[in-house]
Motif scaffolding. Structure first.
Motif, PDB file in Angstrom:
ATOM      1  N   CYS A  29       0.840  -1.209   0.000  1.00 10.53           N
ATOM      2  CA  CYS A  29       0.000   0.000   0.000  1.00 10.53           C
ATOM      3  C   CYS A  29       0.870   1.251   0.000  1.00 10.53           C
ATOM      4  O   CYS A  29       0.606   2.208  -0.710  1.00 10.53           O
ATOM      5  CB  CYS A  29      -0.901   0.041   1.231  1.00 10.53           C
ATOM      6  SG  CYS A  29      -1.908  -1.406   1.456  1.00 10.53           S
ATOM      7  N   CYS A  33       0.942   1.407  -4.314  1.00 12.27           N
ATOM      8  CA  CYS A  33      -0.435   1.779  -4.636  1.00 12.27           C
ATOM      9  C   CYS A  33      -0.548   3.242  -5.037  1.00 12.27           C
ATOM     10  O   CYS A  33       0.048   4.120  -4.412  1.00 12.27           O
ATOM     11  CB  CYS A  33      -1.339   1.508  -3.447  1.00 12.27           C
ATOM     12  SG  CYS A  33      -3.071   1.646  -3.876  1.00 12.27           S
ATOM     13  N   ALA A  37      -7.754   2.348  -3.757  1.00  9.13           N
ATOM     14  CA  ALA A  37      -9.096   1.977  -4.215  1.00  9.13           C
ATOM     15  C   ALA A  37      -9.962   1.415  -3.092  1.00  9.13           C
ATOM     16  O   ALA A  37     -11.159   1.714  -2.995  1.00  9.13           O
ATOM     17  CB  ALA A  37      -8.988   0.946  -5.336  1.00  9.13           C
ATOM     18  N   CYS A  38      -9.340   0.612  -2.225  1.00 10.60           N
ATOM     19  CA  CYS A  38     -10.119  -0.051  -1.169  1.00 10.60           C
ATOM     20  C   CYS A  38     -10.936   0.937  -0.350  1.00 10.60           C
ATOM     21  O   CYS A  38     -12.033   0.636   0.088  1.00 10.60           O
ATOM     22  CB  CYS A  38      -9.194  -0.866  -0.276  1.00 10.60           C
ATOM     23  SG  CYS A  38      -7.850   0.121   0.401  1.00 10.60           S
ATOM     24  N   MET A  55      -2.783   1.063   6.200  1.00 10.01           N
ATOM     25  CA  MET A  55      -4.142   0.684   5.822  1.00 10.01           C
ATOM     26  C   MET A  55      -4.615  -0.463   6.714  1.00 10.01           C
ATOM     27  O   MET A  55      -3.877  -1.406   6.968  1.00 10.01           O
ATOM     28  CB  MET A  55      -4.154   0.256   4.357  1.00 10.01           C
ATOM     29  CG  MET A  55      -5.540   0.141   3.775  1.00 10.01           C
ATOM     30  SD  MET A  55      -6.464   1.687   3.864  1.00 10.01           S
ATOM     31  CE  MET A  55      -5.824   2.572   2.452  1.00 10.01           C
ATOM     32  N   CYS A  72      -8.080  -4.073  -5.913  1.00  9.31           N
ATOM     33  CA  CYS A  72      -6.727  -3.781  -5.436  1.00  9.31           C
ATOM     34  C   CYS A  72      -5.724  -4.274  -6.476  1.00  9.31           C
ATOM     35  O   CYS A  72      -5.310  -5.424  -6.450  1.00  9.31           O
ATOM     36  CB  CYS A  72      -6.480  -4.451  -4.085  1.00  9.31           C
ATOM     37  SG  CYS A  72      -4.763  -4.315  -3.553  1.00  9.31           S
ATOM     38  N   PRO A  74      -2.506  -3.587  -7.035  1.00  9.92           N
ATOM     39  CA  PRO A  74      -1.167  -4.044  -6.645  1.00  9.92           C
ATOM     40  C   PRO A  74      -1.181  -5.388  -5.913  1.00  9.92           C
ATOM     41  O   PRO A  74      -0.132  -5.871  -5.518  1.00  9.92           O
ATOM     42  CB  PRO A  74      -0.663  -2.931  -5.714  1.00  9.92           C
ATOM     43  CG  PRO A  74      -1.604  -1.802  -5.859  1.00  9.92           C
ATOM     44  CD  PRO A  74      -2.895  -2.374  -6.312  1.00  9.92           C
ATOM     45  N   ALA A  76      -2.270  -6.307  -2.873  1.00 13.15           N
ATOM     46  CA  ALA A  76      -1.761  -6.237  -1.505  1.00 13.15           C
ATOM     47  C   ALA A  76      -2.585  -7.103  -0.554  1.00 13.15           C
ATOM     48  O   ALA A  76      -2.236  -7.252   0.602  1.00 13.15           O
ATOM     49  CB  ALA A  76      -1.801  -4.789  -1.012  1.00 13.15           C
TER      50      ALA A  76
HETATM   51  S1  SF4 Z   1      -5.179  -2.490  -0.061  1.00  9.62           S
HETATM   52 FE1  SF4 Z   1      -4.760  -2.342  -2.256  1.00  9.62          FE
HETATM   53  S2  SF4 Z   1      -6.036  -0.643  -2.934  1.00  9.62           S
HETATM   54 FE2  SF4 Z   1      -5.906  -0.482  -0.716  1.00  9.62          FE
HETATM   55  S3  SF4 Z   1      -4.188   0.902  -0.347  1.00  9.62           S
HETATM   56 FE3  SF4 Z   1      -3.367  -1.191  -0.276  1.00  9.62          FE
HETATM   57  S4  SF4 Z   1      -2.665  -1.595  -2.346  1.00  9.62           S
HETATM   58 FE4  SF4 Z   1      -4.000   0.193  -2.470  1.00  9.62          FE
END
Ligand code: SF4
Ligand SMILES: Cc1cc2nc3c(=O)[nH]c(=O)nc-3n(C[C@H](O)[C@H](O)[C@H](O)COP(=O)(O)OP(=O)(O)OC[C@H]3O[C@@H](n4cnc5c(N)ncnc54)[C@H](O)[C@@H]3O)c2cc1C
Ligand code: SF4
Lengths: 93, 429, 258
Positions: A29, A33, A37-38, A55, A72, A74, A76
């Motif tokens: 994240c 990132c 998006a989440c 996060m 998501c 990337p 993650a």
């Molecule tokens: S969970 Fe995914 S979308 Fe959310 S901040 Fe982390 S990498 Fe970005």
């Protein structure tokens, strides 16, 4: 006044697992990132950043829709369905 | 390793339909469902198109716990501060047996699971499958927790997220651009109030779909289905649009804002929210359908991408039932021939191609890309609402003639390069 | 030693919705009560430790039309056999009728050295049934057991009392009611669930037990809590002002400062 999202989730049945079924690799994240998006896509508003800017997800109230997983980019998230008798149980829908 | 003839992964409509057909034919079948019961994890908007599947298991449907037969079809196009509702009426919707019914999944799926058990199949709730077991490319069974169970054939009916099939390399991981988020509230209202509000005869139901402002121009819309003692009110919004949007809008807010609109408030007034639910919807169309049969497995329902969002109607449940049925037929043939290889199960894809499932998805091939056109969810609903708003506006100013009023609006909103291009691409769907 | 575990199924309370103050049980699945699962686990553990030969789960359907299906969970958890007593006359029985039917069923099962119960059921929790059945069968009874051992023709239990733990021994046959501290019931895996399908399961009616339909001795008038009006007072202003107004209001109501 619209009903608060927490109150809506309060109407659902959640059977709590001991282990989270969603785990965030916050390293990803913070380094890869670009869109967080989440934070925007979750229909239960479960994602937020903690005091240290990491996060987090309040997985206990998860509707298991998979939207965060799909959005998501990337990758993650390690996301699985809660096992056994756990997770959300809809009585209507 | 313990063995059964057939394992069905996922006790939703696709899996249960397959199991019903198999159990009826005496095939040993076990359905594994992760919810407390079938339906406990499932969400739909709410309308099952029964017509295409009525002849599949005809003995079933008369006693199905449907909510209401849909007698009124309404589409509302929304601009800021103006909206137009169109009623699509056809004797064909209501003549004879109704073509569609509103449903709630907890009730419907649970009932179907009971029917499947009456036919002799085992339905195991609270049982999450963790892995599809593969050996030399062939699916040979499943793992649930520490237990591995073998099967001649596995029906993969795990729904939209494809967690197991993508992990096993049988399908790709779902992508945002091919999926929508759908979420809804079930709001309780007394039956009499429902019938008054939507002008229904006792027992009849309405389906109302909304386009335009409700998704702030993002792909999708809002839906409202009347159940027996409640309504299902929700939002469908494209994941890619949602994710790309950077103005701080959060998905869950769309429904709250929608409910606060002056034209929606009276529809939900006095209601009590009873449940809040969400689910992903496959909207990639036929291009996202994975390989449907391989050595030792078949894929059905949302897991196979059998879902169609044609602007305002989402169809997936009738596809799920039909595909489950065809999967059962193919397995019966494979069993007779003693061949559960890809070749032995190949009749599945053939029969899907000649059924409405792949035909309708094929016909709709271009809808997904057509729907990526943002004007569809902003400009047109707004334009229609504005056109009628202008026609019906009477104020102190000298009035244009009706034709002139309409023409002004049409020229502004419908006749320009972009809209002509849209009309051209719409010809292909 | 043979063990019989009395197992009640009740609507899954977590899944019950309340609408207009009435519990909506339609469509709510039944499951085996929590303490009954503890009792089952205790019985299966005794068998696995070699202290018991056979474990039979005994269930009174009490209106659960799928009791014979739901009791399979007990078989999957390790019970060897199951008996369901299902009779329309026992759809909503009181404790006396429940105890009479269970006692008769235990007699019909025959071999029973240790009779296990949950201390109370998950829904009504009257805590009567174990003691009543023990009395009807003339067995010594140990309640609130948090540990059960059986050897040399006796059962020895630790009992959870408020401020102490009591160790009690009784000669077999005996009845024991258990509390949740006793163990963590297992969640059966798929293999166990599949095996449960072929274990013996019998369904008996009251006639099979030689019993008549019981005359009800209990009538439920209402089990709703008394309704209380709320005051619906909303306090505005800064946090400090709200707190002051709140304390004032509580004092006015006589809740504070007496
Ligand atoms: S969970 Fe995914 S979308 Fe959310 S901040 Fe982390 S990498 Fe970005
Ligand atoms: C908001 C919304 C509105 C919709 N509106 C409509 C509509 O009006 N009309 C219509 O026809 N369609 C509609 N659809 C689509 C329709 O609901 C789906 O296409 C349909 O439910 C697909 O059925 P299925 O059996 O394939 O999948 P599902 O119903 O998702 O069933 C999959 C099952 O598999 C189980 N499962 C998944 N993984 C595992 C595992 N690892 N182990 C064990 N079990 C597992 C799940 O618990 C679930 O029961 C809508 C969908 C949504 C989300
Ligand atoms: S699965 Fe759905 S409800 Fe759960 S955290 Fe992700 S987006 Fe939110």
């Amino acid at each position: 006044m619209p009903m608060k999202i927490d109150a809506k989730l309060g109407l659902d049945v959640f059977k709590l697992d001991k282990e989270p079924h969603i785990v965030i690799d916050t390293e990803v994240c913070n380094t890869v990132c670009t869109d967080d998006a989440c934070l925007y896509v979750c229909p239960a508003d479960l994602y937020e950043r903690d005091d240290q800017g990491r996060m987090t997800v309040n997985w206990e109230g998860c509707l298991e829709c998979g939207t965060c997983l799909i959005c998501c980019d990337p990758r993650a998230l390690s996301w699985k369905y809660p096992g056994g008798p756990y997770g959300v149980q809809y009585r209507m829908s | 390793m313990e063995r059964v003839e057939c394992i069905v992964v996922g006790g939703g409509l696709a899996g249960l339909s397959a199991a019903y057909g198999l159990a009826e034919a005496g095939v040993e079948v076990m359905v594994l469902e992760r919810g407390d019961y079938s339906g406990a994890k499932n969400v739909t908007g709410g309308r099952l198109y029964l017509k295409p599947i009525r002849d599949i298991y005809p003995e079933l449907w008369d006693e199905a716990p449907f909510e209401r037969p849909v007698a009124r079809e309404l589409v509302t196009m929304m601009a800021e501060g103006a909206h137009t509702t169109v009623e699509i009426a056809s004797d064909r919707f209501t003549a004879g047996a109704p073509q569609s019914y509103t449903v709630l999944r907890a009730r419907l799926d649970q009932w179907l699971a009971e029917k499947v058990m009456e036919k002799g199949a085992m339905v195991v709730p609270n049982m999450k499958v963790d892995e599809l077991l593969r050996e030399d490319g062939r699916v040979i069974g499943i793992r649930a927790g520490e237990d591995e169970i073998g099967a001649d054939v596995v029906v993969v009916a795990e729904g939209v997220l494809r967690l197991l099939s993508s992990a096993a390399g049988l399908a790709t991981q779902p992508k945002a651009r091919h999926h929508a988020l759908g979420y809804k509230e079930v709001i309780e209202l007394p039956p009499g109030v429902i019938e008054d509000r939507w002008h229904l005869n006792p027992g009849e139901g309405a389906a109302q779909l909304f386009m335009g402002e409700c998704t702030k121009g993002m792909m999708g819309g809002a839906f409202l289905y009347t159940n027996r003692e409640s309504i299902s009110l929700g939002i469908v919004v494209g994941m890619e649009d949602m994710r790309r949007r950077r103005d701080g809008t959060e998905s869950w807010q769309l429904l709250d804002e929608f409910k606060e609109l002056p034209q929606i408030r009276p529809l939900v007034a006095g209601g009590t929210v009873a449940e809040y639910s969400a689910h992903a919807i496959p909207e990639g169309g036929i291009s996202q359908v994975p390989r449907l049969a391989g050595d030792g497995y078949l894929v059905a329902g949302d897991a196979a991408g059998f879902c169609l969002n044609a602007l305002v109607t989402v169809r997936g449940m009738d596809f799920a039932v039909a595909a489950g049925h065809l999967a059962a037929e193919a397995i019966k043939r494979a069993k007779a021939a003693g061949d559960f290889s890809a070749a032995g199960l190949a009749s599945y894809e053939g029969s899907l191609r000649s059924s409405f499932v792949l035909r309708d998805l094929e016909t709709a091939r271009t809808i997904p890309s057509f729907m990526e056109n943002p004007r569809l969810f902003t400009h047109y609903p707004r334009a229609v609402a504005r056109l009628l708003e202008s026609v019906y506006t009477v104020d102190e100013r000298p009035q244009d003639g009706l034709v002139k009023k309409a023409w002004k609006s049409v020229r502004r909103d419908f006749l320009n390069v972009a809209t002509v291009k849209d009309a051209w691409s719409a010809r292909r769907i | 030693m043979d063990i019989v575990v009395c197992v009640k199924t009740n609507p899954d309370l977590e899944m019950v919705r309340v609408k207009d103050r009435v519990a909506q049980t339609e469509g709510v699945p039944y499951k085996i009560g929590d303490l009954e699962k503890n009792a089952l686990e205790a019985a299966v553990a005794l068998r696995e430790a070699g202290a018991a030969a056979k474990v039979t789960a005994l269930c009174l359907a009490e209106g659960n039309r799928k009791a014979a299906e739901d009791i399979k969970t007990a078989l999957a958890m390790g019970a060897d056999e199951a008996v369901v007593v299902d009779d329309p006359a026992l759809a909503d029985p009181d404790e006396a009728a429940v105890a009479a039917a269970l006692a008769a069923a235990v007699k019909k099962i025959g071999a029973c050295d240790l009779l296990l119960f949950g201390e109370g059921s998950s829904d009504n929790y009257t805590g009567q049934v174990g003691a009543r059945v023990a009395e009807l069968l003339g067995l010594p009874q140990i309640g609130y057991a948090r540990k059960v051992e059986a050897a040399d023709g006796a059962v020895r239990c630790e009992r959870s009392m408020d401020d102490m733990i009591e160790t009690v021994e009784a000669p077999l046959p005996a009845a024991v009611t258990v509390v949740s501290e006793i163990n963590e019931p297992r969640i059966p895996g798929l293999m166990q669930i599949m095996k449960a399908k072929s274990k013996p399961l019998q369904v008996w009616s009251l006639a099979d037990l030689g019993l008549e339909a019981p005359a009800p001795v209990r009538e439920i008038v209402s089990n709703l809590a008394k309704e209380q009006d709320r005051k619906h007072i909303v306090f505005e202003g800064t946090a400090a002002e709200q707190a002051d107004a709140f304390v004032d209001a509580l004092t006015r109501e006589g809740v504070l400062g007496r």
